[in-house]
Design a protein around this motif. Structure first.
Motif, mmCIF file in Angstrom:
data_model
loop_
_atom_site.group_PDB
_atom_site.id
_atom_site.type_symbol
_atom_site.label_atom_id
_atom_site.label_comp_id
_atom_site.label_asym_id
_atom_site.label_seq_id
_atom_site.Cartn_x
_atom_site.Cartn_y
_atom_site.Cartn_z
ATOM 1 N N ARG A 27 -16.557 -0.173 11.366
ATOM 2 C CA ARG A 27 -17.330 -0.846 12.118
ATOM 3 C C ARG A 27 -16.927 -0.861 13.604
ATOM 4 N N LEU A 28 -15.620 -0.876 13.661
ATOM 5 C CA LEU A 28 -14.733 -1.288 15.031
ATOM 6 C C LEU A 28 -14.706 0.101 15.659
ATOM 7 N N PRO A 29 -14.936 0.187 16.984
ATOM 8 C CA PRO A 29 -14.803 1.363 17.665
ATOM 9 C C PRO A 29 -13.437 2.064 17.661
ATOM 10 N N GLU A 30 -12.513 1.477 17.496
ATOM 11 C CA GLU A 30 -10.997 1.714 17.524
ATOM 12 C C GLU A 30 -10.763 2.330 16.224
ATOM 13 N N GLU A 31 -11.536 1.830 15.173
ATOM 14 C CA GLU A 31 -11.336 2.493 13.655
ATOM 15 C C GLU A 31 -11.926 3.907 13.668
ATOM 16 N N LYS A 32 -13.163 3.899 14.274
ATOM 17 C CA LYS A 32 -13.729 5.148 14.208
ATOM 18 C C LYS A 32 -13.257 6.327 15.258
ATOM 19 N N ALA A 33 -12.269 5.880 16.422
ATOM 20 C CA ALA A 33 -11.554 6.760 17.199
ATOM 21 C C ALA A 33 -10.305 7.248 16.475
ATOM 22 N N ARG A 34 -9.567 6.187 15.650
ATOM 23 C CA ARG A 34 -8.321 6.488 15.179
ATOM 24 C C ARG A 34 -8.402 7.018 13.758
ATOM 25 N N GLY A 35 -9.667 6.747 13.069
ATOM 26 C CA GLY A 35 -9.779 7.393 11.631
ATOM 27 C C GLY A 35 -9.335 6.700 10.739
ATOM 28 N N ILE A 36 -8.935 5.350 10.947
ATOM 29 C CA ILE A 36 -8.297 4.394 9.950
ATOM 30 C C ILE A 36 -8.911 2.981 10.118
ATOM 31 N N THR A 37 -8.882 2.545 8.819
ATOM 32 C CA THR A 37 -9.616 1.226 8.604
ATOM 33 C C THR A 37 -8.519 0.059 9.077
ATOM 34 N N LEU A 38 -8.925 -0.733 10.088
ATOM 35 C CA LEU A 38 -8.077 -1.838 10.653
ATOM 36 C C LEU A 38 -8.226 -3.232 9.938
ATOM 37 N N ASP A 39 -9.758 -3.373 9.767
ATOM 38 C CA ASP A 39 -10.134 -4.601 9.296
ATOM 39 C C ASP A 39 -11.140 -4.350 8.123
ATOM 40 N N LEU A 40 -11.764 -5.478 7.820
ATOM 41 C CA LEU A 40 -12.507 -5.316 6.562
ATOM 42 C C LEU A 40 -13.920 -4.716 6.941
ATOM 43 N N GLY A 41 -14.489 -3.739 5.996
ATOM 44 C CA GLY A 41 -15.657 -3.317 6.016
ATOM 45 C C GLY A 41 -16.583 -3.628 5.021
ATOM 46 N N TYR A 42 -17.780 -3.449 5.196
ATOM 47 C CA TYR A 42 -18.868 -4.024 3.883
ATOM 48 C C TYR A 42 -20.059 -2.878 4.022
ATOM 49 N N ALA A 43 -20.479 -2.522 2.882
ATOM 50 C CA ALA A 43 -21.295 -1.627 2.468
ATOM 51 C C ALA A 43 -22.070 -2.061 1.389
ATOM 52 N N TYR A 44 -23.280 -1.725 1.332
ATOM 53 C CA TYR A 44 -24.422 -2.249 0.095
ATOM 54 C C TYR A 44 -25.264 -0.814 -0.170
ATOM 55 N N THR A 45 -25.510 -1.068 -1.455
ATOM 56 C CA THR A 45 -26.380 0.108 -1.894
ATOM 57 C C THR A 45 -27.159 -0.733 -3.045
ATOM 58 N N PRO A 46 -28.543 -0.167 -3.061
ATOM 59 C CA PRO A 46 -29.350 -0.835 -4.113
ATOM 60 C C PRO A 46 -29.272 -0.251 -5.598
ATOM 61 N N LEU A 47 -29.703 -1.220 -6.464
ATOM 62 C CA LEU A 47 -29.510 -0.722 -7.933
ATOM 63 C C LEU A 47 -30.996 -0.451 -8.368
ATOM 64 N N ALA A 48 -30.681 -0.119 -9.561
ATOM 65 C CA ALA A 48 -32.100 0.342 -10.101
ATOM 66 C C ALA A 48 -33.017 -1.056 -10.544
ATOM 67 N N ASP A 49 -32.493 -2.073 -10.807
ATOM 68 C CA ASP A 49 -33.039 -3.356 -11.164
ATOM 69 C C ASP A 49 -33.647 -4.006 -9.941
ATOM 70 N N GLY A 50 -33.219 -3.811 -8.880
ATOM 71 C CA GLY A 50 -33.679 -4.389 -7.666
ATOM 72 C C GLY A 50 -32.596 -5.202 -6.951
ATOM 73 N N SER A 51 -31.411 -5.239 -7.596
ATOM 74 C CA SER A 51 -30.169 -5.940 -6.938
ATOM 75 C C SER A 51 -29.273 -5.095 -6.328
ATOM 76 N N VAL A 52 -28.335 -5.639 -5.628
ATOM 77 C CA VAL A 52 -27.661 -4.741 -4.707
ATOM 78 C C VAL A 52 -26.052 -4.925 -5.140
ATOM 79 N N LEU A 53 -25.701 -3.591 -5.207
ATOM 80 C CA LEU A 53 -24.294 -3.656 -5.016
ATOM 81 C C LEU A 53 -23.519 -3.452 -3.828
ATOM 82 N N GLY A 54 -22.540 -4.543 -3.685
ATOM 83 C CA GLY A 54 -21.829 -4.798 -2.480
ATOM 84 C C GLY A 54 -20.308 -4.063 -2.677
ATOM 85 N N PHE A 55 -20.018 -3.805 -1.433
ATOM 86 C CA PHE A 55 -18.533 -3.142 -1.465
ATOM 87 C C PHE A 55 -17.645 -3.936 -0.116
#
Length: 642
Positions: A27-55
């Motif tokens: 999510r940080l501009p520096e991360e996108k520019a350098r192509g490396i992860t510097l801090d925690l990132g978060y992502a979510y995707t729905p599941l078939a039962d309506g709940s959400v899988l978190g990363f």
């Protein structure tokens, strides 16, 4: 289900998360520019039962271990990422060691970048991974060969994650709410927002919580759970809380907690167990360390309790001393890194956040800490209650184990505790400890009767100091009340004594006192002092003093001040006046007592002060600022002299 990535830098963790969810966790501009992860990132995707899988996507650089550990807080499932071309690398091994020390045993292994290697290299990498996880918590975890760039193998991994999420029992939401803050930011029109994983309990819109440390009161204005608007969140879920209160974004930081007010107990030390990695170096007593607990990184020291040094692979009991305050509860996992933050020296688990100031290494104390390892509060409380002759502080026990009120009451009953309420606090006693306490009071009275047979008994407060000095007043009052109700001790005015004990005054003393008593009765609320009685009667002053002391032992006089004796009848009348002032004015003050007993013509303030101080001293009243408040059970009962 919350999934946390782990692995070496540039092994494709963020790319894989994007392939699984469609979300770029950088999510940080520096991360996108350098192509490396510097801090925690978060992502979510729905599941078939309506709940959400978190990363939770963590950085893999060796200098960013503190960020990785902040992200590992509260996850349910580990996705260890290893590039097929490189194979296991230093941070792969270090992350795996950290995950092992944190007790994370649900996971899978993603062998990435398979599009860049030959089948032979892929097979070799699979063998390397199997050897890597052997003997760890992730041993036997499934391995998925994937390419985040081409998508090969991603569907199979995603299907496994979906199936695991469906089968994984939902984390219990027992206890009071607590959330470790890993991010804080401001949004226009919303205000301060904190994010983190809820460790326990539930939270809802409108709830009041505490940001601790430093103890800022906040109201939950709105919240998102697993990246969706919600009315409430619970343990095991990623929550974003919009908070309002008398604070700004700059007052909130990673490492703090959002908790129910009952859990806002900042601490600078706690006791727990530590485990040294099998391939690590010995852990020394008082070694300086970085303590990673929740999302915080705090400097501290390790005081070993049951050994002088903990070697590789060994488990020891220890007290962790912190340079600044944080929050913790029983069961919380923590990691210890060396003072230079270069290597991991141990992993651990919190056992007790209220350690004693003394006697930390006694066999009883170490046995209690050992019992706390069982993760069953019943086992720990039963042993603690057997050890605590002055009672267990049940409120502190409930906080340490994060017990909701109904859970706590049920536990007290299961252990069979006698619960004594002392204002808002509670003390718990086993049946044996309660009987031993009462027996001790009886034995104390018997010893005092043998020492001073001419005394009628012992004043209530003095008996407490002699026989149960460490006991709370509420517990002493309850125990003495039971003994009184059973007629095992009896009261005579302000004194308590055994039923068969009698104090008597000799005929000679009775005759001498009869000649002097009219002087005391003439001005009962300000009788003449010893020297004044001696001067008025021509009796030697020391003879008067000794006589009055013997009469006082028989309960017919009270030494209200030095050499100033009041008759028992006068003291009973004064006690009634003080009680009436409490009923009418909410408390007795020097001026109000003086006005009642001496009139409003002035004078008498010093004696009125001494009277109230005497009532405080014997336990009839307690002083709060200028008021002297009658206790629930006064030590000077009303009586009619015979």
């Amino acid at each position: 289900m919350l999934i946390g990535t782990a692995g070496h830098i540039d092994h494709g963790k963020t790319t894989l998360v994007k392939a699984l969810t469609g979300v770029d966790a950088d999510r940080l501009p520096e991360e996108k520019a350098r192509g490396i992860t510097l801090d925690l990132g978060y992502a979510y995707t729905p599941l078939a039962d309506g709940s959400v899988l978190g990363f939770v996507d963590v950085p893999g650089h060796e200098k960013l271990i503190h960020n990785m550990l902040a992200g590992a807080t509260g996850i349910d499932f580990v996705l260890l990422v290893v590039a097929a071309d490189d194979g296991p690398m230093p941070q792969t091994r270090e992350h795996l060691e950290l995950l092992d020390l944190l007790g994370l045993d649900h996971g899978a292994i993603a062998l990435t970048k398979i599009d860049a290697v030959s089948p032979e290299r892929l097979a070799e990498a699979q063998r390397e991974v199997a050897a890597l996880v052997a003997g760890t918590e992730l041993s036997g975890s499934p391995v998925f060969a994937v390419s985040g760039r081409t998508g090969e193998g991603v569907a199979a991994l995603r299907a496994h994650l979906d199936a695991t999420a469906a089968a994984l029992p939902r984390r219990p939401a027992a206890g009071r709410f607590r959330l470790a803050i890993d991010r804080c930011f401001s949004l226009a029109g919303i205000g301060t927002v904190v994010t983190g994983t809820a460790h326990a309990g539930t939270v809802g819109v409108g709830d009041i919580a505490i940001l601790s440390p430093p103890g800022l009161k906040a109201r939950v204005r709105s919240l998102h759970v697993q990246d969706r608007p919600a009315r409430s969140g619970r343990a095991g879920e990623r929550c974003a809380l919009a908070l309002t209160g008398d604070f700004e974004k700059k007052d909130v930081a990673r490492g703090m907690w959002v908790v129910n007010g009952a859990l806002a107990v900042p601490l600078a030390r706690f006791q727990g167990e530590v485990r040294v990695p099998a391939g690590g170096q010995p852990l020394a007593h008082m070694q300086a360390v970085h303590v990673h607990l929740g999302t915080a990184d705090i400097l501290g020291r390790v005081a070993l309790l049951d050994c002088k040094e903990a070697g590789p692979g060994e488990i020891a009991l220890a007290e962790i001393l912190l340079e600044r305050e944080t929050l913790a509860l029983h069961g919380d996992r923590f990691i210890l890194r060396d003072a230079g933050a270069q290597r991991t020296v141990a992993g651990g688990r919190v056992l007790d956040i209220f350690p004693p100031a003394r006697h930390k290494r006694t066999p009883d104390r170490l046995a209690l800490l050992d019992a706390m390892r069982a993760d069953d509060p019943f086992i720990a409380l039963r042993l603690l209650a057997e050890q605590a002759t002055a009672g267990v502080d049940l409120d502190r026990f409930g906080v340490n184990w994060n017990l909701a009120e109904d859970e706590a009451v049920s536990l007290w009953q299961r252990v069979g505790l006698r619960v004594i309420r002392d204002g808002s606090a509670s003390l718990g006693f086993t049946a044996a400890a309660w009987e031993a306490l009462k027996t001790n009071l009886l034995e104390t009275l018997a010893r005092e009767h043998a020492r001073a047979p001419d005394m009628i008994g012992v004043e209530r407060e003095r008996l407490r100091r002699m026989g149960a000095a460490k006991l709370s007043r509420a517990a002493f009052d309850a125990a003495s009340a039971e003994l009184l109700a059973a007629n095992r001790i009896v009261p005579t005015r302000a004194w308590l004594h055994l039923p068969d004990h009698r104090a008597s005054v000799s005929d000679a003393d009775r005759a001498r006192f009869a000649a002097l008593k009219p002087l005391l009765d003439a001005t009962p609320y300000n009788p003449p002092r010893v020297r004044d009685v001696a001067r008025a009667t021509g009796t030697p002053e020391e003879a008067v003093r000794q006589l009055f002391r013997r009469i006082a032992r028989a309960g017919e006089l009270y030494p209200v001040a030095h050499d100033h004796y009041f008759t028992a009848a006068a003291v009973a009348e004064l006690a009634a006046i003080v009680r009436k002032l409490n009923e009418e004015a909410g408390g007795a003050r020097v001026a109000s007592l003086r006005d009642v007993i001496y009139g409003d013509g002035g004078g008498g303030r010093k004696v009125a002060t001494q009277i109230l101080e005497f009532f405080d001293r014997v336990g009839y009243t307690r002083r709060i600022r200028d008021d002297h408040l009658v206790r629930h059970e006064g030590a000077i009962p009303e009586w009619t002299p015979s």
